[in-house]
Design a protein around this motif. Structure first.
Motif, PDB file in Angstrom:
ATOM      1  N   THR A   1       0.838  -1.198   0.000  1.00  0.00           N
ATOM      2  CA  THR A   1       0.000   0.000   0.000  1.00  0.00           C
ATOM      3  C   THR A   1       0.877   1.254   0.000  1.00  0.00           C
ATOM      4  OG1 THR A   1      -0.162  -0.112   2.422  1.00  0.00           O
ATOM      5  CG2 THR A   1      -1.964  -1.083   1.152  1.00  0.00           C
TER       6      THR A   1
ATOM      7  N   THR B   1      -4.538  -4.609  -4.222  1.00  0.00           N
ATOM      8  CA  THR B   1      -4.392  -4.240  -2.815  1.00  0.00           C
ATOM      9  C   THR B   1      -5.062  -5.305  -1.946  1.00  0.00           C
ATOM     10  OG1 THR B   1      -6.383  -2.853  -2.964  1.00  0.00           O
ATOM     11  CG2 THR B   1      -4.255  -1.761  -3.229  1.00  0.00           C
TER      12      THR B   1
ATOM     13  N   THR C   1      -6.865   1.399   1.577  1.00  0.00           N
ATOM     14  CA  THR C   1      -6.739   2.347   0.462  1.00  0.00           C
ATOM     15  C   THR C   1      -8.038   2.538  -0.303  1.00  0.00           C
ATOM     16  OG1 THR C   1      -5.946   0.521  -0.942  1.00  0.00           O
ATOM     17  CG2 THR C   1      -4.277   1.889   0.142  1.00  0.00           C
TER      18      THR C   1
END
Length: 244
Positions: free
Chosen positions: A143, A237, A243
């Motif tokens: 991330t 991700t 995120t």
């Protein structure tokens, strides 16, 4: 394509996500070539693989050394005749520090392992996969490679670079039958993060907890499989919604 009897290289296999992925891929019947700088940890992962009736080898190597990367790739190609999956995972984090106080030595080491190491792995494994006209590569980004990460400037820069390498390589080698994607973990409980405070629920995203290495390894195994056959250049991700 079944993963049984296919050949996988895992770098950073001695601990954390690398160890978890090695064990997971081994349970799918893959022959695992474990690469790590730390001999004791690498051999421990190999022992665990064999305990679950898996098959593999361990090779000690510094992923930031072109010579050592070429040697482990050549060794594995000679032994098994092919490389089907490459989990390009080895990395270091460095110390927490404001950017202006970041030491050049720390920055250089992080870039050498995380970015140059990823590049060298791609460079020499892709050559083997080009000959085969097939293969799957999963790079470990973070991330920190898709958003700002205060006090981890060198690490964040290196992982942004891994994302860039992934997208470029996917565009160049997808037409040659090689799929290349990146996995971007959020907070993961590993040796690398043992000195960090992983308890802040806000920093861990909506699920309010860090992940285990095994949760990341599950995604790696999926990306390695034919179930992900139309994924190429994806930046995946796995961060509990951090995120989002």
């Amino acid at each position: 394509m079944s993963l049984a009897n296919r050949v996988a290289i895992i770098t950073g296999a001695g601990s954390g996500i690398g160890r978890a992925a090695s064990l997971k891929l081994s349970t799918q019947g893959m022959l695992v070539a474990l690469v790590d700088y730390d001999v004791a940890r690498g051999e421990e992962t190999l022992r665990l693989v064999k305990e679950q009736e898996g098959n593999g080898i361990f090779i000690q190597a510094d992923v930031s050394s072109s010579t050592e990367v070429q040697n482990y790739v050549a060794n594995i190609k000679e032994r098994y005749g092919r490389i089907d999956v490459f989990f390009n995972n080895a990395g270091v984090m460095g110390t927490l520090s404001p950017l202006a106080d970041y030491s050049e030595e720390t920055f250089d080491r992080i870039m050498a392992v995380n970015l140059k190491g990823a590049f060298l792995g791609l460079k020499y494994v892709i050559k083997v996969m080009e000959e085969q006209r097939s293969g799957v590569i999963i790079n470990t980004a973070s991330t920190a490679g898709v958003q700002s990460t205060p006090f981890l400037g060198g690490y964040s820069a290196s992982k942004h670079g891994v994302v860039g390498l992934t997208k470029t390589a996917a565009a160049e080698y997808g037409p040659k039958g090689i799929r290349i994607n990146a996995v971007c973990p959020g907070g993961v409980i590993t040796n690398m993060t043992k000195d960090m405070d992983m308890s802040d629920p806000v920093q861990n995203g909506p699920l309010r907890r860090p992940s285990s290495p095994e949760e990341i390894a599950n995604v790696v195994c999926f990306l390695a499989s034919e179930e992900a056959s139309y994924m190429n250049g994806s930046i995946v991700t796995v961060d509990g919604g951090l995120t989002a």
